[in-house]
Structure formats: structure tokens, C-alpha cells
Scaffold this active site. Sequence first.
Site, PDB file in Angstrom:
ATOM      1  N   ASN A 148       0.848  -1.196   0.000  1.00 16.84           N
ATOM      2  CA  ASN A 148       0.000   0.000   0.000  1.00 16.84           C
ATOM      3  C   ASN A 148       0.881   1.242   0.000  1.00 16.84           C
ATOM      4  OD1 ASN A 148       0.571   0.671   2.921  1.00 16.84           O
ATOM      5  ND2 ASN A 148      -0.424  -1.325   3.165  1.00 16.84           N
ATOM      6  N   ASP A 155      -4.834  -6.388   4.550  1.00 18.19           N
ATOM      7  CA  ASP A 155      -5.937  -7.195   5.069  1.00 18.19           C
ATOM      8  C   ASP A 155      -5.907  -8.620   4.519  1.00 18.19           C
ATOM      9  OD1 ASP A 155      -7.035  -5.085   6.569  1.00 18.19           O
ATOM     10  OD2 ASP A 155      -8.066  -4.297   4.807  1.00 18.19           O
ATOM     11  N   LYS A 200       9.384 -16.933 -10.077  1.00 16.59           N
ATOM     12  CA  LYS A 200       8.644 -15.886 -10.763  1.00 16.59           C
ATOM     13  C   LYS A 200       7.529 -16.476 -11.604  1.00 16.59           C
ATOM     14  CE  LYS A 200       9.144 -12.125 -14.105  1.00 16.59           C
ATOM     15  NZ  LYS A 200      10.069 -11.405 -15.008  1.00 16.59           N
ATOM     16  N   PHE A 250      -5.052   3.263  14.288  1.00 11.80           N
ATOM     17  CA  PHE A 250      -5.246   4.284  13.259  1.00 11.80           C
ATOM     18  C   PHE A 250      -6.356   3.839  12.316  1.00 11.80           C
ATOM     19  CE2 PHE A 250      -1.576   6.344  14.776  1.00 11.80           C
ATOM     20  CZ  PHE A 250      -1.425   7.556  14.121  1.00 11.80           C
ATOM     21  N   LYS A 308     -14.403   0.881  14.636  1.00 15.98           N
ATOM     22  CA  LYS A 308     -13.102   0.209  14.752  1.00 15.98           C
ATOM     23  C   LYS A 308     -12.621   0.207  16.191  1.00 15.98           C
ATOM     24  CE  LYS A 308      -8.571   0.018  12.501  1.00 15.98           C
ATOM     25  NZ  LYS A 308      -7.735   0.570  11.386  1.00 15.98           N
ATOM     26  N   LYS A 321     -12.161  -3.428  18.160  1.00 17.71           N
ATOM     27  CA  LYS A 321     -10.776  -3.835  18.393  1.00 17.71           C
ATOM     28  C   LYS A 321     -10.272  -3.470  19.787  1.00 17.71           C
ATOM     29  CE  LYS A 321     -10.105  -3.913  13.458  1.00 17.71           C
ATOM     30  NZ  LYS A 321      -9.214  -3.817  12.315  1.00 17.71           N
TER      31      LYS A 321
END
Length: 409
Positions: free
Chosen positions: A214, A286, A296, A330, A344, A348
Site C-alpha cells: 500500500n 488485510d 517468478k 489508526f 473500529k 478492536k
Amino acid sequence: MLTGKKILLGVTGGIAAFKAASLCSKLVQQGAEVRVIMTESATKFISELTLQALSKHPVYTDTFEEKNPQVIAHIDLADWADLVLIAPATANIIAKMTVGLADDMLSTTLLATEAPIMLAPAMNVHMYTHPAVTRNLAELTARGVMMVEPGSGLLACGYTGKGRMEEPENIIAAVEAYFARQGRAAQRPLAGKKVIVTAGGTVERLDPVRYITNDSSGKMGFAIAKAALDLGAEVTIVAGRTDVSPPLHREGLSLVRVESAQDMYEAVNTLWADTDILVKAAAVADYRPKQAADRKIKKSGDSMTLELVKNIDILETLGRSKRSQFLIGFAAETDHLEEHAMDKLRRKNCDLIIANDVTAEGAGFGTDTNIVHVYDANGQVETIPQASKEEIGLRIMELAAARLTGESK
């Protein structure tokens, strides 16, 4: 706020040098004691006499012109300063600082000082975005040099874009914020505490040369780690892939490098029982490929189907097992910020959630600034408007310290 602060103002050779007069004057008005070093190029835009009159002290331009035979000027000034402020900071002085070049009074003094350094860059928009300048700024930031980002608008060269030196009032605000942070950090509210900060993005391998990741740069996590150190904590950074370097060479800091979400969980879980505060600033994937090829994957056909399976949810897993640990998560969102953040936090079992809209200008991945909203079980605690990630990191750790010691409920 600046009364008695010793500020060494470096002025380099850009058209924005004319703003140095106003900056110097306003610093003095705020109670600071100001000494000025000018490069030879800077004297082409503004005179030494102007800054001498405004600072009420001699201006230095020549390494070999010793105004006081009892001291060596560049060493004396380097030792004297509480803060070195370079405004404007041209691409040239930025490059000199990066490689350690010392060929004039200012660059020599910068090598000799142990004082914190703050830059207010100013240059043409294409210069500012040039890969060499971008690399140099990133390197200096990683070393702890503070930046007052330039503004956008019409430049002296006729271009419109980012590169204008920030206005003197805003630079002074940044200087005041720095000294305020130093004052708070001096109290060391996290002395004796152990803090884990996760940072960057995790990597999930498809094969030896391809992976899923990301846009997380690691900047926010590293800023939080630095803040925790400044407040007296013993800090461990667990970092995945990052675009910037961690704040190394600091006593009390250790770094654990990981790749995948599972690697990050295992590293954090090893430290978890002996942790006081965990700040999970990393952007963890995730999902991961169900199978990672050991060679490869060769191209074949017009399409490829990739099956993903869910990764362990590190924050939720630790939230279920926490005892006395203070857990900060976060939430990087694109819509319904408060709704998603509160959901969240409850799912959590976090003590605080730091939420930001990654689509907002000046916030999100890769930027040097952020805009965040802090939530606890009762709702929003605080909104921190656009500020440097260092400032936001410090505020987050101040909130955590206050909660941990019972000073704030």
C-alpha cells in the site's frame, strides 16, 4: 514565547531573501536574540546592513572574517544557537547540508552545530520537485531537520506552483511550536515506559519479485516514535516497507524490520506482554495470496485469477488479549470518518483511535503533514488541524501519557 531564545538565522541567495528582513524583525519583536549569517549570494538580494540593523548584531558572511579574536566565529555561533533557522533555504544549501559540504560561513557553521535545524525552502517549482532535491529533503528530514513547507502560488520566475517561501508569520509560528514541544518534552512524562510503534506498509508476496502493498510511507509512525523518545520512553519500532528512514542513532530506540502482516504480528506479540503503549500506525494488508510461488510467475493468457485469504488482524488480536497496555489504533478513511473510527475502536478494544481522511489535501499517505481526529470510547476527544506529522505525533503521545498516568480520563 521566544523570549531569551537564541536563533541563528541563515539567509541564502534566493529572491525570497527579502522576506528575511521581516522574519528577523518579527523574531526580535517576539523576544528572541537573533544572529544572522548570510551567503554571498544572499547579499545580492538584501544588504548586510539591513539585517544588522534589525537584529542589532553584526552579520556574518565570510568564514575568515573574525569579528572577535577571542573566538572562532563559526564554532562560537554553532555552540550559541538554540535553533538554526535557514530562510530562505535554496536548493544549493539543501544539497550542501545533505552531503556535508562546508565551503562558506553558513555551511561550515551548519556542520559544527549540534542545535536543531529548521529549513524554509524556496525555489522554482520544477527545482522543488526535482528528484535530487526531493531526495535531499527526504534525507535531511530523516536526520531530524525540520521543514516549513513552501507555499503555492505565483513565483518570481513567472511559474505558478509550489516553491514560495512560507510567510514570516507562519515560520515564526513553526518556531514557537517547536519550542513549545521542547518545553513539554522536557517534563519526560513517559520516562520508564516501553512503547511499540508499528510503521510503514506490509508486503505480501505473490512470488520472489512481486508483492501486494500500500501507499504508507512510514512518516507518521516514525514521527510518533520520535515523539515517544522525546517524552522519555524506551521505544521499539516495528517497521515494514517505508519510503523514509527511521530516526536512528537515538538512545532508547530499537528497530525491528519485518515484511508481511504475519511477520509484524509475531514481532509485536513477542514484545506485547512487556509493553506500556502500542501505537499501531502501520498500514497492514488485510489479505495475502493463498499461495506464494517460489519462482517468478510467467505471463500466460489474457487474464490471471489471484485468490486471497484474510490476514491476522493484529490490532483486534492484541485488543482481545490486552491487560494494562494502552492501545492506539489508526483509521485511514475516505468517507464516514467518525462512524468508521468509532466502530473500529469498539471492535478492536482500542483506548484511542486516530482517524484521518486520506483524500483530504495535506493529509494521508506520503505527505509531511496530516489532519487527524482522536476518538475514545466516549466519542471525539480532539481534532488536530493540519500540522506537521512531528507535531501530531507529539500530541498523540502527550494524550497517551496523560491517559496512562491518570491525568486525563
